[in-house]
Design a protein around this motif. Structure first.
Motif, PDB file in Angstrom:
ATOM      1  N   UNK A  18     -14.211  -5.373 -27.715  1.00 33.81           N
ATOM      2  CA  UNK A  18     -12.787  -5.307 -28.020  1.00 33.81           C
ATOM      3  C   UNK A  18     -12.356  -6.442 -28.949  1.00 33.81           C
ATOM      4  N   UNK A  19     -12.884  -7.657 -28.708  1.00 28.55           N
ATOM      5  CA  UNK A  19     -12.489  -8.795 -29.531  1.00 28.55           C
ATOM      6  C   UNK A  19     -12.936  -8.616 -30.972  1.00 28.55           C
ATOM      7  N   UNK A  20     -14.112  -7.995 -31.165  1.00 28.99           N
ATOM      8  CA  UNK A  20     -14.578  -7.703 -32.518  1.00 28.99           C
ATOM      9  C   UNK A  20     -13.575  -6.811 -33.239  1.00 28.99           C
ATOM     10  N   UNK A  21     -13.207  -5.706 -32.576  1.00 27.24           N
ATOM     11  CA  UNK A  21     -12.262  -4.767 -33.183  1.00 27.24           C
ATOM     12  C   UNK A  21     -10.934  -5.454 -33.488  1.00 27.24           C
ATOM     13  N   UNK A  22     -10.460  -6.301 -32.566  1.00 25.05           N
ATOM     14  CA  UNK A  22      -9.170  -6.977 -32.747  1.00 25.05           C
ATOM     15  C   UNK A  22      -9.201  -7.897 -33.964  1.00 25.05           C
ATOM     16  N   UNK A  23     -10.285  -8.656 -34.107  1.00 19.86           N
ATOM     17  CA  UNK A  23     -10.391  -9.589 -35.234  1.00 19.86           C
ATOM     18  C   UNK A  23     -10.481  -8.828 -36.553  1.00 19.86           C
ATOM     19  N   UNK A  24     -11.281  -7.792 -36.585  1.00 22.37           N
ATOM     20  CA  UNK A  24     -11.418  -7.014 -37.819  1.00 22.37           C
ATOM     21  C   UNK A  24     -10.098  -6.341 -38.192  1.00 22.37           C
ATOM     22  N   UNK A  25      -9.360  -5.895 -37.181  1.00 21.00           N
ATOM     23  CA  UNK A  25      -8.052  -5.283 -37.441  1.00 21.00           C
ATOM     24  C   UNK A  25      -7.093  -6.321 -38.022  1.00 21.00           C
ATOM     25  N   UNK A  26      -7.199  -7.566 -37.541  1.00 20.38           N
ATOM     26  CA  UNK A  26      -6.351  -8.635 -38.063  1.00 20.38           C
ATOM     27  C   UNK A  26      -6.596  -8.853 -39.555  1.00 20.38           C
ATOM     28  N   UNK A  27      -7.843  -8.603 -39.993  1.00 24.51           N
ATOM     29  CA  UNK A  27      -8.181  -8.746 -41.409  1.00 24.51           C
ATOM     30  C   UNK A  27      -8.097  -7.407 -42.146  1.00 24.51           C
TER      31      UNK A  27
ATOM     32  N   UNK B 118     -24.073 -21.732 -42.691  1.00 29.46           N
ATOM     33  CA  UNK B 118     -23.099 -22.549 -41.988  1.00 29.46           C
ATOM     34  C   UNK B 118     -22.461 -21.886 -40.789  1.00 29.46           C
ATOM     35  N   UNK B 119     -23.109 -20.855 -40.232  1.00 29.94           N
ATOM     36  CA  UNK B 119     -22.577 -20.223 -39.036  1.00 29.94           C
ATOM     37  C   UNK B 119     -22.812 -21.099 -37.808  1.00 29.94           C
ATOM     38  N   UNK B 120     -22.064 -20.799 -36.745  1.00 28.29           N
ATOM     39  CA  UNK B 120     -22.147 -21.555 -35.503  1.00 28.29           C
ATOM     40  C   UNK B 120     -22.853 -20.704 -34.444  1.00 28.29           C
TER      41      UNK B 120
ATOM     42  N   UNK C 159     -17.555 -14.372 -36.793  1.00 28.50           N
ATOM     43  CA  UNK C 159     -16.899 -13.201 -37.371  1.00 28.50           C
ATOM     44  C   UNK C 159     -15.684 -13.627 -38.189  1.00 28.50           C
ATOM     45  N   UNK C 160     -14.925 -14.587 -37.677  1.00 29.57           N
ATOM     46  CA  UNK C 160     -13.786 -15.115 -38.425  1.00 29.57           C
ATOM     47  C   UNK C 160     -14.255 -15.804 -39.712  1.00 29.57           C
ATOM     48  N   UNK C 161     -15.359 -16.559 -39.620  1.00 27.00           N
ATOM     49  CA  UNK C 161     -15.869 -17.268 -40.783  1.00 27.00           C
ATOM     50  C   UNK C 161     -16.247 -16.313 -41.908  1.00 27.00           C
ATOM     51  N   UNK C 162     -16.929 -15.214 -41.562  1.00 27.84           N
ATOM     52  CA  UNK C 162     -17.365 -14.304 -42.623  1.00 27.84           C
ATOM     53  C   UNK C 162     -16.195 -13.510 -43.197  1.00 27.84           C
TER      54      UNK C 162
END
Length: 310
Positions: A22-31, A101-103, A110-113
């Protein structure tokens, strides 16, 4: 809304720990991305998935280890219209991800990319088979692809050390080779061969101090070591200085390299952590700048030409 696809390897270490997406979908939707997650089911499935995606996909995210990323790149190379790709590291080593430079936090990555920059990258090849960061051959190299999956799942990076200790031998195989680089032919005897487009290999950072991912070149390093003592000495020197100036290392930066083994190698090449099986003793390496990768901004100045520190 833009369209994105996540190609996920469900067997990668971090994927198995996820309780949901769900968090993946939410972040991608934000972008502003509408997203579909597609799971790989077998070896080379990631290549098949991206190769058959429609042309209107705006971003393809490889969620897995370096091997999954290699498959995504390979499938993308087969397309007439190359898609923009990104790497969401979820494997045990993730050399490429560390270089970018990923963590260790997948949500942050996901936010970084997604907030990164699309950059054209060099894609190398060995006998027309693509690789994204390394093709290597020599004793112990098989640790990357022969370490049992069960060990990697349980112990992560330590699994490679555990497997490698079992493979230690006093005698190291060496190979008489003939190679041509930039039109000049040479001969030599070497134990290890690394053709790379990366500043990090096998978990070791800053092997090269000035390499770029978009200069239409790759690095060639061939090492002479006849026993474990010489090998350990080389490893110590590589960890403390630029590999180009280490005695026992033959180094080139080039975009064309051909090598012929006068006797068949004892082991297979390893490309991006996976075994490359072939019966031939002749190998041609090339490079092509042909696709874009969404890249976190922090390391752009170190990895790409023409970038300035923000």
């Amino acid at each position: 809304m833009k369209k994105s696809v996540i190609i996920m390897n469900p067997e990668s270490g971090k994927a198995k720990k996820l309780s949901g997406y769900k968090e993946f979908y939410d972040i991608l939707r934000k972008y502003s991305y509408e997203t579909e997650i597609m799971f790989t089911e077998r070896k080379n499935h990631a290549s098949e998935i991206i190769e058959n995606l429609p042309n209107d996909i705006d971003l393809v995210i490889s969620a897995g280890g370096d091997g999954t990323l290699n498959e995504v790149v390979t499938g993308n190379m087969r397309r007439d219209k190359k898609l923009v790709i990104a790497n969401l590291p979820m494997g045990s080593t993730n050399d490429v991800a560390n270089m970018y430079g990923y963590t260790k936090n997948m949500v942050k990555n996901l936010e970084l990319l997604l907030s990164g920059k699309p950059k054209k990258i060099d894609v190398c090849s060995i006998n027309d088979t693509p690789f994204i960061y390394v093709a290597c051959l020599g004793d112990y190299i098989d640790m990357a692809y022969n370490t049992p999956r069960e060990l990697k799942k349980k112990y992560g990076k330590i699994a490679y050390i555990m497997y490698g200790l079992k493979q230690l031998r006093n005698k190291i195989h060496t190979y008489d080779v003939k190679y041509t680089i930039d039109g000049e032919t040479h001969e030599g005897n070497y134990a290890f061969f690394f053709i790379t487009n990366s500043s990090r290999v096998a978990g070791v950072n800053d092997i090269y101090f000035d390499m770029k991912l978009d200069d239409n070149k790759f690095e060639v390093a061939m090492a002479s070591a006849k026993n474990k003592k010489e090998l350990l000495k080389l490893l110590v020197m590589i960890s403390t200085r630029d590999i180009k100036y280490v005695p026992g290392i033959t180094y080139y930066s080039t975009n064309n390299f051909e090598i012929e083994f006068l006797d068949p190698p004892k082991t297979s090449w390893c490309i991006d952590g996976e075994e490359y099986k072939t019966a031939t003793t002749k190998f041609t390496f090339g490079v092509e700048k042909c696709m874009k990768m969404m890249t976190p901004k922090d390391n752009l100045v170190y990895l790409f030409e023409g970038e300035e520190m923000e």
